[in-house]
Design an enzyme around this catalytic site. Structure first.
Site, mmCIF file in Angstrom:
data_model
loop_
_atom_site.group_PDB
_atom_site.id
_atom_site.type_symbol
_atom_site.label_atom_id
_atom_site.label_comp_id
_atom_site.label_asym_id
_atom_site.label_seq_id
_atom_site.Cartn_x
_atom_site.Cartn_y
_atom_site.Cartn_z
ATOM 1 N N LYS A 36 -11.605 -22.626 -20.649
ATOM 2 C CA LYS A 36 -10.569 -23.309 -19.863
ATOM 3 C C LYS A 36 -10.082 -22.381 -18.749
ATOM 4 O O LYS A 36 -10.349 -21.160 -18.784
ATOM 5 C CB LYS A 36 -9.415 -23.703 -20.788
ATOM 6 C CG LYS A 36 -8.774 -22.535 -21.523
ATOM 7 C CD LYS A 36 -7.869 -22.997 -22.654
ATOM 8 C CE LYS A 36 -7.237 -21.810 -23.373
ATOM 9 N NZ LYS A 36 -6.458 -22.228 -24.542
ATOM 10 N N ARG A 135 3.094 -28.450 -30.596
ATOM 11 C CA ARG A 135 2.720 -28.475 -29.188
ATOM 12 C C ARG A 135 1.847 -29.689 -28.907
ATOM 13 O O ARG A 135 2.248 -30.596 -28.189
ATOM 14 C CB ARG A 135 1.978 -27.172 -28.852
ATOM 15 C CG ARG A 135 1.589 -27.034 -27.408
ATOM 16 C CD ARG A 135 0.919 -25.714 -27.100
ATOM 17 N NE ARG A 135 -0.435 -25.616 -27.611
ATOM 18 C CZ ARG A 135 -1.299 -24.641 -27.302
ATOM 19 N NH1 ARG A 135 -0.914 -23.664 -26.499
ATOM 20 N NH2 ARG A 135 -2.515 -24.615 -27.800
ATOM 21 N N TYR A 255 9.697 -1.945 -0.534
ATOM 22 C CA TYR A 255 10.830 -2.872 -0.455
ATOM 23 C C TYR A 255 11.963 -2.434 -1.368
ATOM 24 O O TYR A 255 11.752 -1.997 -2.499
ATOM 25 C CB TYR A 255 10.403 -4.278 -0.887
ATOM 26 C CG TYR A 255 9.566 -5.014 0.129
ATOM 27 C CD1 TYR A 255 10.072 -5.323 1.391
ATOM 28 C CD2 TYR A 255 8.280 -5.426 -0.185
ATOM 29 C CE1 TYR A 255 9.302 -6.009 2.319
ATOM 30 C CE2 TYR A 255 7.503 -6.125 0.729
ATOM 31 C CZ TYR A 255 8.019 -6.412 1.984
ATOM 32 O OH TYR A 255 7.268 -7.096 2.889
ATOM 33 N N MET A 303 3.054 -8.256 -1.563
ATOM 34 C CA MET A 303 2.113 -9.373 -1.659
ATOM 35 C C MET A 303 0.662 -8.898 -1.523
ATOM 36 O O MET A 303 -0.218 -9.327 -2.260
ATOM 37 C CB MET A 303 2.406 -10.417 -0.579
ATOM 38 C CG MET A 303 1.535 -11.657 -0.706
ATOM 39 S SD MET A 303 1.742 -12.828 0.659
ATOM 40 C CE MET A 303 3.401 -13.401 0.399
HETATM 41 C C1 PLP Z 1 -6.844 -21.414 -25.587
HETATM 42 C C2 PLP Z 1 -7.153 -21.988 -26.921
HETATM 43 C C3 PLP Z 1 -8.082 -21.366 -27.774
HETATM 44 C C4 PLP Z 1 -8.665 -19.995 -27.485
HETATM 45 O O1 PLP Z 1 -7.696 -19.053 -27.867
HETATM 46 P P1 PLP Z 1 -7.931 -17.466 -27.741
HETATM 47 O O2 PLP Z 1 -6.698 -16.893 -28.333
HETATM 48 O O3 PLP Z 1 -8.069 -17.181 -26.286
HETATM 49 O O4 PLP Z 1 -9.163 -17.152 -28.501
HETATM 50 C C5 PLP Z 1 -8.430 -22.011 -28.941
HETATM 51 N N1 PLP Z 1 -7.875 -23.203 -29.265
HETATM 52 C C6 PLP Z 1 -6.959 -23.815 -28.499
HETATM 53 C C7 PLP Z 1 -6.376 -25.096 -28.936
HETATM 54 C C8 PLP Z 1 -6.554 -23.217 -27.318
HETATM 55 O O5 PLP Z 1 -5.618 -23.811 -26.564
#
Ligand code: PLP
Length: 373
Positions: A36, A135, A255, A303
């Site tokens: 992802k 969640r 800054y 930046m």
């Molecule tokens: C992002 C995610 C993972 C992977 O988790 P890691 O801690 O990066 O291995 C697995 N399952 C779900 C539902 C996730 O959202």
């Protein structure tokens, strides 16, 4: 390439080796690659291809459009799940693409079932149940509705039941055991469907790993838990010095004049800043390395640039274009995350788009190891 360009080197072979290590950890469970957010910022397509070479056949993305981008690069027999579920209005497109939504609510089950009936064919799906994250996924009560009214799943070919751990990075957390027990009880309602609970951290817990591990961060070299990190580092980020100056005692840097030089100080400026994912939280507390010598960030992160106190570096190593390590053998993504007050996941996914990206190819697996999942 201009001397000042920052180069991000992504070692696809290290990703493949990390995949093999996680598979060893997972015992008999299959290991899926979670790619992802564009493969945690490293490029979903090259990362997925490296994983395929290491034997990975199952992938997860978060969003439908990520699935659209990745699917054409996959083999027809590979499986692609969409974690965030069934997007409103994308039902038929999802079916057509052949991506498998993780159904997270009774409404999503209803819409996917309706799509199946409309298209006149069974559609594959995963089902997420909530075992304690609060969640995504069906609550235990909603899961019970599904069990007592199985016609709701009519037209749906359930391929996976999954849940997600809240504390997997802490192998001593009692919540891990509680969630595993809850998940087992929920999954029993779907007896012939493969189960998946563990992410990277879960894969390193000292217990069974159900049927499928969903590995993300550990593939990319992030520590799966709070213990010593067994993963191979995947990234190197280095950049050339743009400018050098001597500043007098009492002078300020950057800054807000937040850094005051206690003595005559050698300052080097590098062309990476918060627009490149180098968090402003690293102002006056992060580090870089020149030939292994630690050079602290002096003043605020801007930046497009960062100022470093390079007083401790021998003068002959300091010249415009001299390489500065931001991520590499002396500084891991977990080190940067600790200094920035965040986690390696955020460091990776914030890596900017102004770096020259170089991919080091994956090599074939050693012959004495099986290449199959
Ligand atoms: C992002 C995610 C993972 C992977 O988790 P890691 O801690 O990066 O291995 C697995 N399952 C779900 C539902 C996730 O959202």
């Amino acid at each position: 390439m201009p001397v000042s360009a920052a180069t991000l080197r992504i070692d696809l072979n290290a990703i493949a080796e990390n995949y093999r290590l996680i598979r060893q950890q997972a015992g008999g469970a299959q290991v899926a690659g979670v790619v992802k957010a564009d493969g945690y910022g490293l490029g979903a397509v090259p990362v997925a291809q490296a994983l395929m070479g290491a034997g990975c056949r199952t992938f997860f993305v978060a969003l439908f459009f990520e699935a659209m981008a990745l699917k054409p690069a996959m083999r027809p027999s590979d499986t692609l799940f969409i974690l965030n579920g069934l997007h409103h209005g994308a039902e038929e497109a999802c079916a057509q693409l052949g991506a498998i939504p993780v159904l997270n609510s009774l409404d999503q089950v209803e819409r996917w079932g309706a799509t199946a009936r409309r298209l006149g064919r069974r559609l594959p799906a995963a089902l997420q149940v909530d075992s304690g994250m609060s969640r995504l996924g069906l609550s235990p009560e909603e899961a019970e509705v599904l069990v007592s009214e199985p016609e709701r799943l009519h037209g749906i070919d359930l391929q996976l039941v999954m849940s997600h751990l809240a504390c997997a990075d802490d192998d001593a957390a009692p919540f891990n055991t509680l969630q595993a027990r809850r998940f087992e009880a929920l999954a029993q309602a779907f007896p012939h469907v493969p189960c998946s609970l563990d992410n990277s951290g879960g894969a390193f817990l000292d217990r069974g790993h159900f049927d499928l591990v969903r590995a993300g961060i550990a593939l990319f070299g992030g520590a799966p838990n709070t213990g010593p990190n067994p993963m191979k580092q995947v990234l190197e980020l280095d950049v050339g010095i743009t400018q050098l100056r001597h500043v007098e005692a009492g002078a300020t840097v950057g800054y807000g004049c937040s850094y005051v030089c206690a003595q005559t100080t050698r300052i080097a400026t590098i062309p990476v800043g918060y627009a490149d994912g180098w968090s402003r939280h690293l102002s006056n507390c992060g580090s870089a390395y020149i030939a292994g010598i630690r050079v602290p960030i002096a003043g605020r992160v801007s930046m497009d640039s960062i100022t470093l106190d390079v007083t401790s570096v021998p003068e002959e190593m300091l010249f415009p274009g001299a390489r500065v390590e931001l991520i590499g053998p002396h500084q891991s993504i977990d080190d940067v995350a600790r200094d920035a007050g965040t986690i390696s996941y955020e460091i990776l996914t914030q890596l900017g788009h102004r770096y020259v990206r170089e991919y080091l190819p994956a090599r074939p697996a050693p012959l004495n190891r099986s290449n199959q999942t």
